[in-house]
Scaffold this active site. Structure first.
Site, short mmCIF file in Angstrom:
data_model
loop_
_atom_site.label_atom_id
_atom_site.label_comp_id
_atom_site.label_asym_id
_atom_site.label_seq_id
_atom_site.Cartn_x
_atom_site.Cartn_y
_atom_site.Cartn_z
CG ASP A 25 -1.80 1.21 1.34
OD1 ASP A 25 -1.66 2.14 0.52
OD2 ASP A 25 -2.66 1.24 2.24
CG ASN B 104 -0.06 1.01 -12.97
OD1 ASN B 104 -0.44 1.52 -14.02
ND2 ASN B 104 -0.87 0.26 -12.21
CG PHE C 19 -12.51 10.28 -6.11
CD1 PHE C 19 -13.44 9.34 -5.69
CD2 PHE C 19 -11.29 10.34 -5.45
CE1 PHE C 19 -13.15 8.48 -4.63
CE2 PHE C 19 -10.99 9.49 -4.40
CZ PHE C 19 -11.93 8.56 -3.99
CB SER D 215 -2.20 11.98 -16.81
OG SER D 215 -3.38 12.39 -17.47
CE1 TYR E 86 -5.13 10.13 -12.31
CE2 TYR E 86 -5.05 11.65 -14.17
CZ TYR E 86 -4.81 10.40 -13.63
OH TYR E 86 -4.24 9.42 -14.41
CB VAL F 28 -2.70 19.04 -8.33
CG1 VAL F 28 -1.62 19.32 -7.29
CG2 VAL F 28 -3.44 20.32 -8.70
CB VAL G 89 -6.01 2.89 -20.79
CG1 VAL G 89 -6.02 1.37 -20.91
CG2 VAL G 89 -4.71 3.46 -21.36
NE ARG G 90 -11.84 -0.26 -25.09
CZ ARG G 90 -11.24 0.06 -26.24
NH1 ARG G 90 -11.23 1.32 -26.65
NH2 ARG G 90 -10.65 -0.86 -26.97
CB THR G 91 -8.58 0.80 -16.78
OG1 THR G 91 -8.53 2.22 -16.57
CG2 THR G 91 -7.42 0.38 -17.67
#
Length: 277
Positions: free
Chosen positions: A60, A88, A93, A135, A192, A194, A226-228
């Protein structure tokens, strides 16, 4: 056990698992450590790859105790060396940010990378590679205040200054001043954005500070949309396509020792090459 060791965080599903599958196929003599918070899901994911060289190790990235235990496992069970570290693990959210959701996103996407990198760095082997999933949303043009842009792109930037910069976004959100202060404000994505700006800057700082004699390579890349579970069903890239650039960087493409790089969408579509940012 293979003579070299690769670590992929947040790899029990989605893009992380896709990266593990590709590494297992392309690095036949390596041990691949698939890490995740959930032990049952992590063990199932490692088993699904179908390779005796893929092993689950709990991690974690938001827990200092978990990171310490992970480093202990690396030393006790895997030779105390890491030849590839792929950051990764990520969280996003899509709802308007609250202090709690923002804190969670920053904890995984920035501070988790920062803490794990610091802990594992002494174990990086000569010539190791560090790949950070960033990203397109890390584009600093979404920062509406010139001072914020200047701070995160400063040539003399330090890791501690990045910590403070990311923390100042959280403080502004809690104070209700994100808009007036010039931070991104659209939808649920600002934390995200930032967090990814922070890790891109961190890669640049770490690469600049790296001892050239050790030959460690640092790179940040965008896998595309990506399709996740995170990307959603309407995303334009498959998991296999998303894994292309990080795996290419992990297996020798893109940047040379001691350099840094930022790569968007695909290895065929490079905006920046080694050392250009």
């Amino acid at each position: 056990m293979g003579s070299r060791v690769a670590v992929v965080t947040g790899a029990n599903k989605g893009l992380g698992l896709g990266i593990v599958e590709r590494l297992a196929a392309e690095l036949p003599d390596w041990t691949i450590l698939l890490t995740a918070r959930d032990e049952a899901r992590g063990r199932a994911a490692a088993s699904s790859v179908g390779s005796p060289r893929v092993h689950f190790v709990p991690l974690d990235v938001t827990s200092s105790d978990s990171i310490a235990a992970f480093v202990g496992t690396l030393k006790a069970d895997w030779g105390g060396r890491v030849d590839l570290l792929c950051h990764n693990a990520g969280l996003l959210f899509r709802t308007p940010p609250t202090p709690d959701t923002s804190r969670s996103v920053l904890a995984v996407n920035f501070y988790g990378v920062r803490s794990l990198q610091t802990a594992v760095d002494p174990l990086l082997a000569r010539g190791a590679r560090v790949v950070v999933l960033a990203s397109r949303l890390a584009d600093v043009t979404s920062l509406r205040a010139p001072g914020l842009r200047a701070a995160i792109t400063a040539p003399d930037l330090t890791a501690e200054a990045i910590d403070a910069w990311v923390g100042s976004y959280q403080a502004a959100l809690e104070a209700g001043t994100v808009e007036v202060d010039g931070w991104p404000v659209t939808g649920g994505l600002p934390p995200y954005r930032v967090s990814k700006m922070g890790v891109v800057a961190l890669v640049r700082v770490l690469a600049a500070a790296e001892d050239p004699s050790r030959g460690v390579t640092f790179a940040a890349c965008c896998p595309g949309w990506v399709r996740t579970d995170m990307g959603g069903a309407s995303a334009t890239s498959t998991i296999a396509q998303g894994a292309d650039t990080p795996v290419w960087l992990a297996t020798g493409g893109g940047v040379g020792p001691g350099k840094s790089g930022r790569f968007w969408a695909s290895r065929k579509e490079l905006d920046f090459v080694a050392g250009d940012f």
